[in-house]
Motif scaffolding. Structure first.
Motif, short mmCIF file in Angstrom:
data_model
loop_
_atom_site.label_atom_id
_atom_site.label_comp_id
_atom_site.label_asym_id
_atom_site.label_seq_id
_atom_site.Cartn_x
_atom_site.Cartn_y
_atom_site.Cartn_z
N GLY A 165 0.75 -1.31 0.01
CA GLY A 165 0.04 -0.10 -0.06
C GLY A 165 0.77 1.22 0.05
O GLY A 165 2.25 1.17 0.17
N THR A 166 0.20 2.31 -0.11
CA THR A 166 1.19 3.77 -0.05
C THR A 166 0.16 4.40 0.92
O THR A 166 -1.10 4.43 1.26
CB THR A 166 0.95 4.24 -1.38
OG1 THR A 166 -0.45 4.62 -1.92
CG2 THR A 166 1.44 3.55 -2.17
N GLY A 167 1.27 5.42 1.54
CA GLY A 167 0.42 6.38 2.51
C GLY A 167 0.84 7.82 2.13
O GLY A 167 1.87 7.99 1.35
N LEU A 168 -0.25 8.65 2.52
CA LEU A 168 -0.08 10.02 2.04
C LEU A 168 0.68 10.88 2.99
O LEU A 168 0.43 10.95 4.23
CB LEU A 168 -1.21 10.72 1.74
CG LEU A 168 -1.14 12.01 1.19
CD1 LEU A 168 -0.73 12.30 -0.06
CD2 LEU A 168 -3.03 12.59 1.19
N ILE A 169 2.06 11.41 2.60
CA ILE A 169 2.57 12.43 3.65
C ILE A 169 2.81 13.71 2.99
O ILE A 169 2.69 13.96 1.87
CB ILE A 169 4.06 11.70 3.93
CG1 ILE A 169 4.89 11.47 2.95
CG2 ILE A 169 3.84 10.49 4.60
CD1 ILE A 169 6.26 11.27 3.38
N ALA A 170 3.01 14.65 3.88
CA ALA A 170 3.11 16.24 3.39
C ALA A 170 3.68 17.05 4.34
O ALA A 170 3.90 16.53 5.67
CB ALA A 170 1.69 16.58 2.99
N GLY A 171 4.21 18.10 3.99
CA GLY A 171 4.88 19.15 4.97
C GLY A 171 3.69 19.99 5.76
O GLY A 171 2.49 19.64 5.46
N HIS A 172 3.97 20.62 6.59
CA HIS A 172 3.02 21.55 7.25
C HIS A 172 2.20 22.33 6.12
O HIS A 172 2.77 22.83 5.34
CB HIS A 172 3.75 22.56 8.32
CG HIS A 172 2.87 23.32 9.34
ND1 HIS A 172 2.33 22.64 10.35
CD2 HIS A 172 2.43 24.21 8.90
CE1 HIS A 172 1.44 23.38 11.08
NE2 HIS A 172 1.41 24.52 10.31
N GLY A 173 0.90 22.32 6.52
CA GLY A 173 0.11 23.15 5.65
C GLY A 173 -0.13 22.29 4.32
O GLY A 173 -0.82 22.78 3.24
N PHE A 174 -0.17 21.04 4.60
CA PHE A 174 -0.23 20.06 3.05
C PHE A 174 0.68 20.36 2.14
O PHE A 174 0.19 20.37 1.08
CB PHE A 174 -1.81 20.20 2.90
CG PHE A 174 -2.28 18.85 2.19
CD1 PHE A 174 -1.65 17.63 2.47
CD2 PHE A 174 -3.08 19.10 0.90
CE1 PHE A 174 -2.15 16.39 1.62
CE2 PHE A 174 -3.37 17.99 0.21
CZ PHE A 174 -2.82 16.70 0.43
N SER A 175 1.79 21.11 2.30
CA SER A 175 2.93 21.22 1.32
C SER A 175 3.51 20.07 0.79
O SER A 175 3.77 18.90 1.68
CB SER A 175 3.80 22.29 1.85
OG SER A 175 4.66 21.74 2.95
N SER A 176 3.83 19.88 -0.40
CA SER A 176 4.19 18.80 -1.27
C SER A 176 4.06 17.44 -0.75
O SER A 176 4.71 16.55 -0.51
CB SER A 176 6.01 18.93 -0.76
OG SER A 176 6.48 20.20 -1.28
N PRO A 177 2.66 17.27 -0.98
CA PRO A 177 2.12 15.83 -0.71
C PRO A 177 2.70 14.93 -1.65
O PRO A 177 2.78 15.10 -2.69
CB PRO A 177 0.45 15.92 -0.68
CG PRO A 177 0.26 17.29 -1.85
CD PRO A 177 1.74 18.19 -1.69
N GLU A 178 2.91 13.75 -0.82
CA GLU A 178 3.31 12.50 -2.14
C GLU A 178 2.99 11.24 -1.29
O GLU A 178 2.60 11.15 -0.16
CB GLU A 178 4.82 12.51 -2.06
CG GLU A 178 5.60 12.45 -0.69
CD GLU A 178 7.37 12.30 -1.00
OE1 GLU A 178 7.36 11.72 -1.76
OE2 GLU A 178 8.10 13.05 -0.14
N ARG A 179 2.80 10.04 -2.17
CA ARG A 179 2.45 8.91 -1.79
C ARG A 179 3.66 8.21 -1.55
O ARG A 179 4.52 8.02 -2.56
CB ARG A 179 1.39 8.37 -2.71
CG ARG A 179 0.14 9.20 -2.95
CD ARG A 179 -0.96 8.25 -3.24
NE ARG A 179 -1.57 7.43 -1.94
CZ ARG A 179 -2.44 7.86 -0.96
NH1 ARG A 179 -2.82 8.91 -1.03
NH2 ARG A 179 -2.27 7.14 0.04
N THR A 180 3.95 7.69 -0.41
CA THR A 180 4.93 6.64 -0.30
C THR A 180 4.84 5.14 0.13
O THR A 180 3.50 5.12 0.60
CB THR A 180 6.01 7.16 1.19
OG1 THR A 180 5.07 7.23 2.34
CG2 THR A 180 6.26 8.53 0.76
N PRO A 181 5.49 4.40 -0.36
CA PRO A 181 5.16 2.86 -0.07
C PRO A 181 5.20 2.54 1.39
O PRO A 181 5.81 3.04 2.28
CB PRO A 181 6.35 2.24 -0.88
CG PRO A 181 7.36 2.97 -0.71
CD PRO A 181 6.74 4.50 -0.73
N GLY A 182 4.34 1.52 1.57
CA GLY A 182 4.23 0.69 3.11
C GLY A 182 3.54 -0.39 3.09
O GLY A 182 3.13 -0.98 1.82
#
Length: 497
Positions: free
Chosen positions: A427-444
């Motif tokens: 699966g993939t999880g959604l991570i981002a910087g503060h304020g939903f900046s630079s969101p990306e899906r990373t494996p997990g």
């Protein structure tokens, strides 16, 4: 002719002075008296029983038919049954007659008038979101806000907090009361802004004030609603503190908007029953997610969020066509080994996507048809059959379980996670910087422990989230159609972006 003899005073031999059409009409009336054929001729108690079985929304039309129907529909027995059948009011409604409030008034002025706000809602609280359940509770309509248990006790029940309530005061119209603050219920308002959306407004915000001022109010809100302290916040971004202060003021001192959400629909071939879960999110504490299934993909959408990934975003996406066999316990303790297995699947998916794209660009007619996706239930059985069958101490595991342990480098806020699982998927999880900046899906790695718990290992963050099912029963929450649910998910992503 017997009727004519009785009415005209003559026998059959003397003939009849009435015309045949009149005689026929009288005979029909007598037959009607002997065997009633219309609702008007039924006894009142039978009409009460019939009308009690009809939906309350149709009864006003019956009252327009005639005076007799209108009189019968004033019988409180009819409306008492409608209150119980349609809205689950099981209180002793007879006691209300002492206060001068009838069951008909309860139905018309309270239950029917506010029927459109019953169900599940998400408040517009910036990235934080939330879950509000509006229910009929006795002779009240109450909006309960669902708060996760305090971190990290994910298996504990949800905390409930009343936000507003609606009830009847004698024969007056329904009264809306705000429930926030230390001074008890006070005047409020509810307005249906548009379909699937309503607003609340407090008319006596002085009831929210505490003796210690805004600082004490804010500390209380952090502790009771979010399970956090100012010390927790100061260790993070100052922007989050300012944002939370703004949201606190908007939540309780101004008009707050709620948007309808649905319980995810269920299908026979779903991996587990979809629904709402509470899970750990690192320093952000516990949050609520909604697990739903879309073909061979499972999604966990945030119902509550944080300044990094706001509510409404799909925090997890699970590929149910990619089951993973766990290695032995000793290998599983090594984070590098687990990372290699997950990244190998990610690379395989990337190659398949590039290959499919290249074939499409070439326009080749010899493109192979995609393989039939396996059922997620079959994937569980296959993975369980091929997985290890021994636990850490050498004891045999049930045939449908795999031994599980977290890698040593993975951080977990709650060490009381299950030590066996049914199946795992990429699966993939959604991570981002503060304020939903630079969101990306990373494996997990998605781990299904049982019917009520699942987990996710975030490879890039080296952290583990444990999710436990909310076992509350939500009424008036089913979507009218699967398409309506999918449309709601798309709308949720737009609310916070």
């Amino acid at each position: 002719m017997a009727v004519c003899a009785r009415l005209c005073g003559v026998g059959q031999a003397g003939g009849c002075r009435r015309r045949a059409p009149v005689e026929e009409e009288e005979e029909e009336e007598v037959r009607a008296e002997e065997a009633p054929r219309s609702l008007l001729q039924l006894p009142p108690e039978i009409l009460v029983e019939i009308f009690s079985c009809l939906p309350g929304t149709q009864l006003p039309l019956l009252a327009l038919v005639c005076r007799k129907f209108r009189q019968i529909l004033s019988t409180d027995t009819i409306w008492r049954r409608r209150c119980r059948t349609e809205y689950g009011v099981h209180e002793n409604l007879r006691k209300m007659e002492v206060t001068g409030v009838s069951c008909r008034e309860v139905y018309v002025k309270l239950l029917h008038q506010y029927r459109d706000i019953l169900g599940l809602w998400q408040p517009d609280l910036g990235p934080y979101g939330g879950l509000l359940n509006v229910v009929v509770d006795g002779l009240f309509i109450i909006g309960w806000m669902y708060l996760p248990p305090h971190d990290p006790h994910v298996d504990e029940p949800m905390r409930l907090k009343p936000v507003f309530r609606i009830h009847l005061m004698e024969k007056k119209t329904a009264t809306v009361e705000c429930m926030y603050g230390p001074k008890g219920p006070h005047n409020g308002q509810i307005q249906m802004a548009k379909k699937n959306e309503f607003c609340t407004n407090c008319l006596q915000t002085d009831y929210h004030r505490m003796s210690g001022g805004r600082q004490e109010e804010f500390r209380t809100w952090l502790r009771d609603d979010l399970g956090r302290t100012l010390d927790d916040i100061f260790h993070e971004h100052m922007q989050e503190l300012i944002l939370m202060k703004f949201i606190y003021i908007c939540q309780y001192d101004n008009c707050l908007t709620y948007r309808r959400i649905y319980h995810p629909p269920s299908r026979p071939d779903d991996l587990v029953k979809p629904g709402f879960f509470k899970g750990t999110y690192g320093s952000h504490g516990l949050e609520i997610v909604m697990l739903s299934f879309h073909g061979m993909t499972a999604k966990a959408t945030k119902i509550t969020g944080d300044p990094n990934v706001p509510a409404g975003q799909p925090t997890l996406e699970v590929d149910l066509t990619r089951p993973m066999r766990l290695p032995s316990i000793e290998q599983l303790r090594n984070f590098s080994e687990l990372s290699r297995l997950v990244l190998d699947i990610r690379d395989l998916i990337s190659r398949e996507q590039r290959l499919a794209g290249g074939v499409e660009d070439a326009g080749s007619s010899s493109r192979a048809e995609p393989a039939q996706a396996p059922s997620p239930v079959a994937s569980v059985e296959e993975s369980a059959a091929n997985g290890p069958d021994a636990s850490e101490n050498g004891e045999q595991q049930p045939q449908d379980l795999q031994a599980f342990v977290l890698p040593e480098e993975v951080m977990a806020r709650n060490g009381e996670y299950p030590r066996s699982c049914r199946v795992c998927f990429y699966g993939t999880g959604l991570i981002a910087g503060h304020g939903f900046s630079s969101p990306e899906r990373t494996p997990g790695l998605f781990i299904l422990f049982d019917d009520n718990r699942f987990g996710f290992i975030w490879l890039e963050l080296k952290s583990f989230s444990l999710y436990s099912r909310m076992k509350d029963k939500f009424q008036n929450s089913q979507p009218p159609s699967p398409e309506a649910f999918d449309e709601m998910l798309r709308a949720m992503q737009l609310w916070t972006t």
